[in-house]
Motif scaffolding. Structure first.
Motif, PDB file in Angstrom:
ATOM      1  N   ARG A  16      29.834  42.382 -49.987  1.00  0.00           N
ATOM      2  CA  ARG A  16      31.234  42.001 -49.981  1.00  0.00           C
ATOM      3  C   ARG A  16      31.618  41.378 -51.326  1.00  0.00           C
ATOM      4  O   ARG A  16      32.671  41.687 -51.893  1.00  0.00           O
ATOM      5  N   ARG A  19      29.259  32.759 -52.296  1.00  0.00           N
ATOM      6  CA  ARG A  19      28.030  32.789 -51.495  1.00  0.00           C
ATOM      7  C   ARG A  19      27.974  31.561 -50.595  1.00  0.00           C
ATOM      8  O   ARG A  19      27.576  31.656 -49.435  1.00  0.00           O
ATOM      9  N   ALA A  20      28.407  30.426 -51.141  1.00  0.00           N
ATOM     10  CA  ALA A  20      28.373  29.191 -50.347  1.00  0.00           C
ATOM     11  C   ALA A  20      29.361  29.234 -49.187  1.00  0.00           C
ATOM     12  O   ALA A  20      29.300  28.410 -48.281  1.00  0.00           O
ATOM     13  N   ARG A  21      30.315  30.182 -49.231  1.00  0.00           N
ATOM     14  CA  ARG A  21      31.238  30.324 -48.097  1.00  0.00           C
ATOM     15  C   ARG A  21      30.703  31.303 -47.073  1.00  0.00           C
ATOM     16  O   ARG A  21      31.362  31.591 -46.082  1.00  0.00           O
ATOM     17  N   GLY A  22      29.551  31.896 -47.352  1.00  0.00           N
ATOM     18  CA  GLY A  22      28.945  32.801 -46.386  1.00  0.00           C
ATOM     19  C   GLY A  22      29.270  34.267 -46.623  1.00  0.00           C
ATOM     20  O   GLY A  22      29.069  35.085 -45.732  1.00  0.00           O
ATOM     21  N   ALA A  23      29.773  34.623 -47.816  1.00  0.00           N
ATOM     22  CA  ALA A  23      30.074  36.026 -48.086  1.00  0.00           C
ATOM     23  C   ALA A  23      28.783  36.788 -48.358  1.00  0.00           C
ATOM     24  O   ALA A  23      27.861  36.258 -48.960  1.00  0.00           O
ATOM     25  N   ARG A  78      23.992  32.849 -43.696  1.00  0.00           N
ATOM     26  CA  ARG A  78      25.379  33.188 -44.022  1.00  0.00           C
ATOM     27  C   ARG A  78      26.337  32.665 -42.966  1.00  0.00           C
ATOM     28  O   ARG A  78      27.469  32.328 -43.268  1.00  0.00           O
ATOM     29  N   ARG A 114      26.547  28.796 -43.836  1.00  0.00           N
ATOM     30  CA  ARG A 114      27.279  28.507 -45.068  1.00  0.00           C
ATOM     31  C   ARG A 114      28.769  28.675 -44.854  1.00  0.00           C
ATOM     32  O   ARG A 114      29.203  29.690 -44.325  1.00  0.00           O
ATOM     33  N   GLY A 115      29.527  27.715 -45.309  1.00  0.00           N
ATOM     34  CA  GLY A 115      30.976  27.827 -45.184  1.00  0.00           C
ATOM     35  C   GLY A 115      31.456  27.355 -43.831  1.00  0.00           C
ATOM     36  O   GLY A 115      32.547  26.802 -43.715  1.00  0.00           O
ATOM     37  N   GLU A 129      40.209  35.058 -46.989  1.00  0.00           N
ATOM     38  CA  GLU A 129      38.835  35.559 -46.957  1.00  0.00           C
ATOM     39  C   GLU A 129      37.871  34.484 -46.437  1.00  0.00           C
ATOM     40  O   GLU A 129      37.002  34.765 -45.603  1.00  0.00           O
ATOM     41  N   LEU A 178      35.638  35.314 -43.105  1.00  0.00           N
ATOM     42  CA  LEU A 178      34.187  35.470 -43.152  1.00  0.00           C
ATOM     43  C   LEU A 178      33.549  34.929 -41.888  1.00  0.00           C
ATOM     44  O   LEU A 178      32.506  35.385 -41.451  1.00  0.00           O
ATOM     45  N   HIS A 179      34.215  33.925 -41.294  1.00  0.00           N
ATOM     46  CA  HIS A 179      33.634  33.313 -40.101  1.00  0.00           C
ATOM     47  C   HIS A 179      34.415  33.614 -38.818  1.00  0.00           C
ATOM     48  O   HIS A 179      33.901  33.469 -37.730  1.00  0.00           O
TER      49      HIS A 179
END
Lengths: 542, 315
Positions: free
Chosen positions: B220, B212-216, A88, A91-92, A118, A122-123
């Motif tokens: 969430r 999901r690909a953004r890391g969530a 996670r 990703r992103g 958002e 997330l990061h």
């Protein structure tokens, strides 16, 4: 560029899907590298495993799939075997995704701003919202969105498809990832928007030195955009190489066939001389239709002053982007709506005026085939039921006669009799499109209206369906109206063509003339936007 | 917007009038009436002449139209009339019964929402596919449990055996706790079922993969994205369920010996106490109308895509 570090390196990757004890190898021994600032195009047909590879890189394989063997490294981090929590964080931040379908890739109930904030939070959970929003305004400007402050407050449905894709690109580059996986990023967009989005991706790649894995079914687009190309067939990498070299001299038969199936490689349809003078099957003159606005006020004019005629036994192509009025025009042809002014005559009758038996006869004589047969069939029906329906509607009671006609029709559209027992949901795209054509032909039509019938198909299947349509036209003396956004396809199949933009017919004439000497700017731009044009210009396009 | 509210209010009045009229017709069609039931008992020793005098004094011998006009006029003036059985003003009876029902509705509905939320989270995020599939079946089974059985078991275990919550000699909110929580289980079942199927449709959409690909994280994604998208159908079913409990939970009130609207309705039916019955029908329908209006008003707040169309086609 070659000296740059590999941002993605995949070694001997095997991915297996397991369901009820049976295993399917989606990827077999795939190895590839993408360097910083480089674009590698991963091309292949549906089912080749290209999307599986994209998901594996993001650590997002479905539960039924697992990596049996091999390694995926992003920078120097091994992805395979990494726990979900660690994935996670990657990703992103270090690997980002640009998705295929911008229409459904944003949360419809949250504002653009909320979704972008958002993506950042997330990061960077501690970053300040006001600072983030200021940063996002700059980012939206960078991806070519005008009035970014206003856009932040808007919802996805208020933005066009191209704009949504720009927002998704902004979200993807927000963390300056080292690698971007772009999974068919333009296949849901109009050709002219596709050109802009691909240009933006190229700019960003060079500016930020991002490595990009470009997953596409479109060889033409890959040939124009990518530094290198990898061809995937049934989960195996069959050919990888520098784009120019690979297209100039494809080594494997599979790549050669993929290229040969590109509609661009076919000669434009030569002007056909009708045997003897033939009547017009369709005459449209000065057709205008406006949708009614709120409270019966005259609303948006969907089509204005459109005129063309289609000689019996020939094909008229209609080319237009989304919102051009194609659908309205088709609805007028089918008599579903009555034009405000101008007229439509089909086989000498006005479809909006006829009543009773003539109307029913006309409805049967003009059949419609949709873009996506999966949607127009009841998925629980067997092919046999789907094909029997038009015959039952026509009052054909005798089962054995029906079965005989269905069997003969299957042969015509080159489907094996075994498909009769299969349900529509379990058929491939090509099979269901053949089935849809068969169903239409069972009504003994004179005219087929074909709405984007090959747009959702792989090039090889596309080529087969186009050939089938040509054969059927000759055998059954059919008249076609062929709607498509793909100029290369239209050029191959149509005798005459109308180019429509925002409800106006900007160009109309024999296909050869329109394609070789376009006089309208819009037509010229559309022609220039055909991907892969440069690749084969010397050979085919003058 | 004002026009929209006015038209909804007019609709609501029409619905109330329709329910009133329909219930009046149904009660008229039934053989006998409240006066006969109360006074024809031979032990009272009333002669037929006396009974018909009493009926005349209640207006029960008038034609149906005259009675209807009379009752409608009285109701429009805000008078709910008197119970034929007890002679007490209907409004006073409602006043006594409604708080019990309202407390029961609030506790059971609140409990149902919490139960549904917890269960749906588990059913959507459980680690293994077979486990999720198994959890998915539970709401369907739960809705099949007979309420009275569940409640008797609850009384036996929770109150008598474990002595956690008293059910005898309590009043007010304390009396609503156990019946409310017991009722929450069957109520939460349809909420969970509707939410789960809506949530599964949402989770199949591409934007979930993009998140999901953004890391969530899954949690969430569930609360920030799946929940608001899956809420509209759940809200609609919630409105129906809440309306039903507001109209009185006869079985639960009987098991726990509560004097709520359900009990009142049951007695009124048994005695053909028309005035009481009509008042209960009116108040229940009014409850439904208010809830439906609230639900409709909430939809555009959740889903921006329906805001514009509701503002009167200003597109």
């Amino acid at each position: 560029m070659n000296a740059a570090l590999p941002q993605l390196s995949i070694r001997d990757l095997d991915v297996v899907y397991e369901s009820r004890g049976s295993a399917h190898h989606a990827l077999k021994g795939v190895s590839l590298e993408v360097r910083a600032g480089e674009m590698l195009a991963l091309v292949g047909e549906s089912g080749s495993g290209k999307s599986t590879l994209g998901r594996a890189i993001l650590g997002l394989l479905p539960e039924s799939a697992h990596i049996q063997r091999g390694s995926i490294k992003v920078g120097d981090t091994e992805i395979v075997g990494l726990p979900e929590r660690a994935l996670r964080r990657i990703r992103g931040a270090r690997v980002a995704l640009i998705p295929q379908d911008p229409a459904h890739s944003l949360d419809p109930v949250r504002t653009i701003g909320a979704q972008l904030v958002e993506a950042v939070h997330l990061h960077e959970p501690r970053s300040n919202i006001a600072t983030t929003r200021r940063m996002l305004v700059g980012l939206l400007e960078r991806v070519g969105i005008k009035e970014p402050e206003r856009r932040l407050h808007q919802y996805p449905h208020e933005l066009s498809g191209g704009m949504r894709q720009r927002v998704l690109i902004a979200a993807a580059i927000a963390q300056r990832p080292a690698l971007i996986v772009a999974d068919e990023p333009t296949s849901a967009l109009d050709v002219s928007v596709q050109v802009q989005i691909m240009a933006l991706l190229a700019e960003l790649r060079h500016e930020m030195g991002t490595a990009m894995l470009f997953i596409t079914h479109d060889l033409g687009l890959a040939s124009e955009q990518a530094d290198r190309v990898a061809v995937l067939q049934h989960g195996t990498l069959c050919e990888t190489g520098e784009t120019k070299a690979l297209f100039a001299n494809p080594r494997t038969p599979y790549t050669r066939r993929l290229l040969a199936d590109l509609p661009l490689f076919h000669e434009a349809r030569a002007p056909r001389r009708a045997e003897g003078p033939r009547e017009d099957a369709i005459v449209v003159s000065h057709l205008t239709y406006a949708y009614k606005g709120a409270g019966g006020r005259p609303g948006h004019k969907a089509v204005r002053d459109i005129s063309f005629n289609v000689v019996a036994g020939q094909t008229h192509g209609i080319v237009g982007e989304s919102g051009s009025g194609k659908t309205t025009l088709l609805r007028c042809l089918l008599g579903l709506i009555t034009p405000d002014s101008g007229s439509v005559h089909i086989l000498g009758e006005n479809p909006a005026r006829v009543e009773g038996a003539t109307r029913r006869a006309l409805r049967r004589a003009v059949q419609f085939v949709y873009q996506n047969p999966h949607v127009s069939f009841d998925p629980r029906n067997r092919a046999a039921d789907i094909l029997a329906e038009p015959l039952i509607n026509a009052g054909l009671r005798d089962r054995s006669v029906r079965a005989e006609r269905v069997r003969a029709m299957l042969e015509r559209v080159q489907l094996p009799p075994a498909v009769l027992e299969r349900r529509a949901a379990n058929m491939s795209g090509g099979q269901s499109q053949r089935l849809a054509i068969a169903r239409a032909l069972l009504c003994d039509p004179k005219i087929l209206i074909l709405d984007e019938v090959v747009s959702a198909l792989d090039v090889s299947v596309q080529a087969e369906i186009l050939t089938l349509l040509e054969t059927l036209q000759r055998q059954l003396d059919l008249t076609y109206v062929f709607v498509s956004h793909d100029l290369a396809v239209v050029r191959r199949i149509a005798d005459t063509v109308s180019i429509i933009r925002a409800g106006e017919q900007v160009e109309h004439g024999p296909t050869e003339t329109v394609f070789s000497t376009p006089h309208d700017d819009y037509t010229k731009r559309l022609l220039a936007a055909i991907p892969g044009r440069d690749l084969i210009r010397p050979a085919v396009l003058a | 917007m004002i026009r929209y509210i006015l038209s909804r209010a007019a609709q609501a009045l029409l619905v109330l009038w329709g329910a009133f009229t329909l219930s009046f017709v149904l009660l008229q069609v039934m053989p006998g009436d409240a006066v006969l039931i109360k006074f024809q008992d031979p032990e009272l020793g009333l002669s037929p002449q006396q009974i018909s005098d009493i009926r005349a004094s209640y207006g029960a011998d008038e034609s149906a139209f005259v009675q209807y006009a009379h009752v409608l006029g009285r109701t429009l003036a805000g008078q709910l009339g008197y119970s034929i059985e007890t002679g007490v003003p209907v409004s006073r009876m409602l006043h006594a019964a409604y708080p019990t029902t309202l407390r029961l509705a609030v506790v059971s509905f609140g409990g149902a929402i919490m139960l549904a939320a917890a269960f749906a989270t588990a059913a959507l995020l459980a680690p293994l596919r077979p486990l999720r599939a198994a959890l998915r079946l539970v709401p369907g089974l739960a809705s099949g449990i007979p309420v009275f059985w569940l409640e008797i078991v609850a009384i036996q275990l929770v109150s008598f055996h474990w002595k956690l919550v008293p059910v005898v000699g309590v009043s007010g909110w304390a009396a609503a706790v156990l019946p409310g929580l017991a009722l929450a289980i069957p109520i939460s079942a349809p909420l969970t079922q509707v939410f789960l199927s809506a949530a599964e449709r949402v989770m199949a959409q591409p934007f979930i993969d993009v998140l999901r690909a953004r890391g969530a994280s899954p949690l969430r994604i569930l609360y920030a994205h799946v929940l608001p998208n899956a809420l509209p159908p759940t809200l609609t079913i919630s409105g129906l369920v809440f309306g039903e409990i507001l109209a009185g939970a006869v079985v639960t009130e009987t098991v726990f010996g509560l004097d709520g609207l359900g009990q009142l309705a049951q007695q009124a039916v048994a005695n053909q106490d028309v005035a009481v019955l009509q008042a209960i029908i009116l108040i229940s329908v009014a409850g439904f109308v208010v809830i439906n209006f609230t639900v409709d008003a909430l939809h555009p707040l959740i889903d921006p895509r329906i805001r514009r169309t509701q503002a009167g086609g200003a597109a």
